[in-house]
Design a protein around this motif. Structure first.
Motif, short mmCIF file in Angstrom:
data_model
loop_
_atom_site.label_atom_id
_atom_site.label_comp_id
_atom_site.label_asym_id
_atom_site.label_seq_id
_atom_site.Cartn_x
_atom_site.Cartn_y
_atom_site.Cartn_z
N LYS A 185 29.00 54.74 98.39
CA LYS A 185 27.60 54.36 98.26
C LYS A 185 27.57 52.86 97.99
O LYS A 185 28.56 52.30 97.51
CB LYS A 185 26.95 55.10 97.07
CG LYS A 185 26.90 56.60 97.26
CD LYS A 185 26.25 57.30 96.07
CE LYS A 185 26.30 58.82 96.27
NZ LYS A 185 25.63 59.55 95.16
N SER A 186 26.45 52.25 98.30
CA SER A 186 26.31 50.83 98.02
C SER A 186 24.93 50.60 97.42
O SER A 186 23.99 51.32 97.75
CB SER A 186 26.48 50.04 99.30
OG SER A 186 25.90 48.76 99.16
N VAL A 187 24.83 49.63 96.54
CA VAL A 187 23.51 49.37 95.94
C VAL A 187 22.53 48.87 97.00
O VAL A 187 21.32 48.96 96.81
CB VAL A 187 23.58 48.35 94.77
CG1 VAL A 187 24.31 48.94 93.59
CG2 VAL A 187 24.22 47.06 95.20
N THR A 188 23.05 48.38 98.10
CA THR A 188 22.15 47.87 99.14
C THR A 188 21.65 48.99 100.05
O THR A 188 20.76 48.78 100.86
CB THR A 188 22.86 46.81 100.01
OG1 THR A 188 24.04 47.40 100.55
CG2 THR A 188 23.22 45.60 99.21
N ASP A 189 22.27 50.20 99.91
CA ASP A 189 21.84 51.33 100.76
C ASP A 189 20.36 51.62 100.62
O ASP A 189 19.69 51.99 101.57
CB ASP A 189 22.60 52.62 100.35
CG ASP A 189 24.01 52.61 100.89
OD1 ASP A 189 24.32 51.69 101.68
OD2 ASP A 189 24.79 53.50 100.51
N TYR A 190 19.85 51.48 99.40
CA TYR A 190 18.54 52.03 99.10
C TYR A 190 17.42 51.00 99.09
O TYR A 190 16.30 51.30 98.77
CB TYR A 190 18.59 52.76 97.74
CG TYR A 190 19.71 53.76 97.68
CD1 TYR A 190 19.72 54.86 98.53
CD2 TYR A 190 20.75 53.60 96.79
CE1 TYR A 190 20.75 55.78 98.47
CE2 TYR A 190 21.79 54.52 96.73
CZ TYR A 190 21.78 55.60 97.57
OH TYR A 190 22.80 56.51 97.50
N PHE A 191 17.78 49.78 99.38
CA PHE A 191 16.75 48.75 99.35
C PHE A 191 16.27 48.45 100.75
O PHE A 191 17.07 48.42 101.69
CB PHE A 191 17.32 47.47 98.73
CG PHE A 191 17.45 47.56 97.26
CD1 PHE A 191 16.39 47.18 96.44
CD2 PHE A 191 18.62 48.03 96.68
CE1 PHE A 191 16.52 47.29 95.07
CE2 PHE A 191 18.74 48.13 95.31
CZ PHE A 191 17.69 47.75 94.49
N MET A 237 15.32 43.63 99.33
CA MET A 237 16.67 43.15 99.08
C MET A 237 16.74 41.65 99.27
O MET A 237 17.27 40.92 98.44
CB MET A 237 17.58 43.85 100.10
CG MET A 237 19.04 43.81 99.75
SD MET A 237 19.32 44.43 98.11
CE MET A 237 20.48 43.20 97.58
N LEU A 287 15.37 39.72 96.47
CA LEU A 287 16.22 39.81 95.28
C LEU A 287 17.44 38.92 95.41
O LEU A 287 17.80 38.19 94.51
CB LEU A 287 16.68 41.26 95.06
CG LEU A 287 15.72 42.14 94.29
CD1 LEU A 287 16.21 43.57 94.31
CD2 LEU A 287 15.59 41.66 92.86
N SER A 300 16.51 35.45 94.94
CA SER A 300 16.32 35.06 93.54
C SER A 300 17.67 34.94 92.83
O SER A 300 17.85 34.08 91.98
CB SER A 300 15.43 36.07 92.81
OG SER A 300 16.17 37.22 92.49
N CYS A 301 18.64 35.80 93.23
CA CYS A 301 19.97 35.72 92.63
C CYS A 301 20.65 34.41 92.98
O CYS A 301 21.15 33.70 92.13
CB CYS A 301 20.87 36.86 93.14
SG CYS A 301 20.37 38.45 92.52
N LYS A 308 19.05 31.38 91.52
CA LYS A 308 19.39 31.27 90.10
C LYS A 308 20.78 30.67 89.92
O LYS A 308 21.01 29.83 89.08
CB LYS A 308 19.37 32.67 89.46
CG LYS A 308 18.23 32.85 88.49
CD LYS A 308 18.46 33.97 87.53
CE LYS A 308 18.76 35.28 88.20
NZ LYS A 308 18.79 36.41 87.28
N ARG A 309 21.68 31.14 90.80
CA ARG A 309 23.06 30.69 90.70
C ARG A 309 23.14 29.19 90.96
O ARG A 309 23.86 28.46 90.31
CB ARG A 309 23.91 31.45 91.72
CG ARG A 309 25.33 31.63 91.25
CD ARG A 309 26.12 32.49 92.21
NE ARG A 309 25.97 33.89 91.95
CZ ARG A 309 26.10 34.84 92.90
NH1 ARG A 309 26.35 34.49 94.13
NH2 ARG A 309 25.98 36.10 92.61
#
Lengths: 402, 63
Positions: free
Chosen positions: B38-44, B49, B52, B55-56, B59-60
């Protein structure tokens, strides 16, 4: 902001795991869990990957814990595909832990949901997992007794026949899907199942297919596995010359891949094969090669265990392994290994404030061995394996070695 | 006759049977397990995405 931060950490964890650094990936995923998220799907994905990372790190208890969290979560949010995946991963983990009955239930769940969802890829993967569980179950019971392949109790035979059936079902789907890599895996494990069942001709056919696919992909590890398994099957077909040929190829690839443990195993198999061929000179030659590598691996294990116990402050165990290292080095006449072991023991004595009583001649002997080696006290002991290897594993590199 | 007996002896000699001991030294090499991923990007959704990730990364850059 928090959301982004959890996601950011998780994405870094994913990147690291993909790059093959699971240990670092785990740190990021665990940090992400600490930060937390309200999105349960994100959390489920993090748990799943934590479970897999721990699985690859061979920390199965932790893998079990996270895959279980993932399963609970997937059910909570009614994510069927997620539930199927979590069940499969949980099943694989339970299998490794030897809990076959629960593993079967989980893998069956993976299969059932995949079929409900008409997910052919998932179905094939679940069938492969089920085959693996039944294979392990059969092998596990078989190992409890000492049976030659082919002479098996009924429960073992049943489990293995089920494994073969699942591999065959998997093969028919992945062949249809044109997934060659999956075909390769199924052929390999099917071949091993036939081998245990005593169907050596079928085993050869399956491993030949596996070999073909390994070569297609340029997968040298898989190629080496196929050679080794072909060698095993030909032994039981009584075709020792052919077996020897395959074991020689195994050895060649093991050396290319720089896998010492596999190299040792190949030498051992060759030693046994030449014994069967009654070519005792060659048998001895290969058994000696096996012995040298086994000794080296044993030293490494003692060294690593000693280090780990020292780090834990468990000096009794550290001393135990240093002593074993010394004992074995002496037995096989490995002078530099003996020196390393003595120096480790003396280090440990210092750590223990000399409360550890040893025979007094040990230090004097250490000095003598050291002088005979004409080498100084190696620097960085207990910190660097490399130094020890220079000292110990390659005596020909030590000056004035007799 | 003598030669025949010798031949029989040779035949007996060549019929070496692999012992259990040798079997148990034969390491079977299994194929690796396959784990489901599974990947956290699967559901966005890509849009969600994208914002987000933006913004990440921004921020970096500000760090």
């Amino acid at each position: 902001r928090m959301e982004a931060s959890c996601l950011e950490l998780a994405l870094e964890g994913e990147r690291l795991c993909k790059a093959g650094d699971c240990r670092a990936g785990v740190s990021f995923f665990e940090a992400a869990v600490q930060v937390g998220t309200e999105d349960l799907r994100t959390l489920s994905a993090i748990y799943s990957q934590l479970g897999n990372a721990y699985f690859y790190l061979q920390e199965y208890a932790k893998a079990l814990e996270y895959h279980h969290h993932d399963l609970t979560l997937a059910r909570t949010i009614g994510d069927q595909l997620g539930e199927a995946k979590a069940s499969g991963n949980l099943g694989n983990t339970l299998k490794v832990l030897g809990n076959f009955e629960e593993a079967i239930v989980c893998c069956q769940r993976h299969l059932d949901i995949s079929r409900e969802l008409n997910d052919k890829v998932g179905e094939a993967r679940a069938l492969y997992n089920l085959g693996n569980v039944y294979h392990s179950k059969g092998k596990n019971v078989a190992n409890a007794g000492t049976h030659d392949p082919g002479e098996l109790p009924d429960d073992v035979k049943n489990a293995l026949q089920k494994a073969a059936k699942y591999y065959e079902e998997n093969l028919s789907i992945v062949t249809e899907l044109g997934d060659r890599a999956a075909q390769g895996r199924a052929f390999g494990n099917l071949g091993n199942t036939h081998y245990l069942l005593g169907n050596f001709r079928s085993a050869v056919l399956a491993h030949e297919q596996r070999l073909l696919i390994a070569k297609e992909f340029g997968d040298r590890s898989a190629e080496r596995r196929a050679y080794s398994n072909l060698g095993n099957a030909y032994i039981f077909l009584g075709e020792f010359e052919t077996a020897a040929e395959y074991y020689r190829r195994t050895l060649q690839l093991a050396r290319q891949l720089k896998d010492r443990a596999v190299e040792a195993q190949a030498c051992y198999s060759l030693g046994n094969t030449y014994t069967l061929l009654q070519d005792y000179e060659r048998a001895i030659d290969y058994h000696l090669k096996h012995l040298v590598i086994a000794q080296e691996l044993h030293d490494k294990a003692c060294w690593s265990l000693g280090n780990a116990y020292t780090a834990l402050g468990n000096h009794d165990q550290a001393i135990h392994f240093a002593e074993r290292h010394l004992e074995i080095s002496r037995e096989v006449g490995d002078r530099s290994g003996e020196l390393t072991a003595r120096l480790n023991l003396s280090d440990l004595q210092m750590v223990l404030g000399l409360s550890y009583s040893t025979n007094n001649s040990m230090m004097a002997e250490s000095q003598a061995v050291e002088n005979s080696l004409n080498g100084g006290r190696p620097r960085g002991r207990r910190y660097s394996m490399e130094n020890m290897e220079l000292m110990k594993l390659t005596p020909e590199k030590v000056p004035n070695w007799n | 006759s003598q030669p025949l007996a010798g031949g029989q002896a040779a035949e007996l000699q060549s019929k070496v049977v692999p012992s259990k001991q040798i079997l148990h030294s034969n390491n079977m090499e299994m194929e690796p397990e396959t784990m489901e991923t599974k990947s956290v990007t699967d559901y966005f959704s890509k849009l969600h995405m994208g914002s987000l990730v933006y913004s990440c990364t921004s921020k970096r850059k500000n760090k």
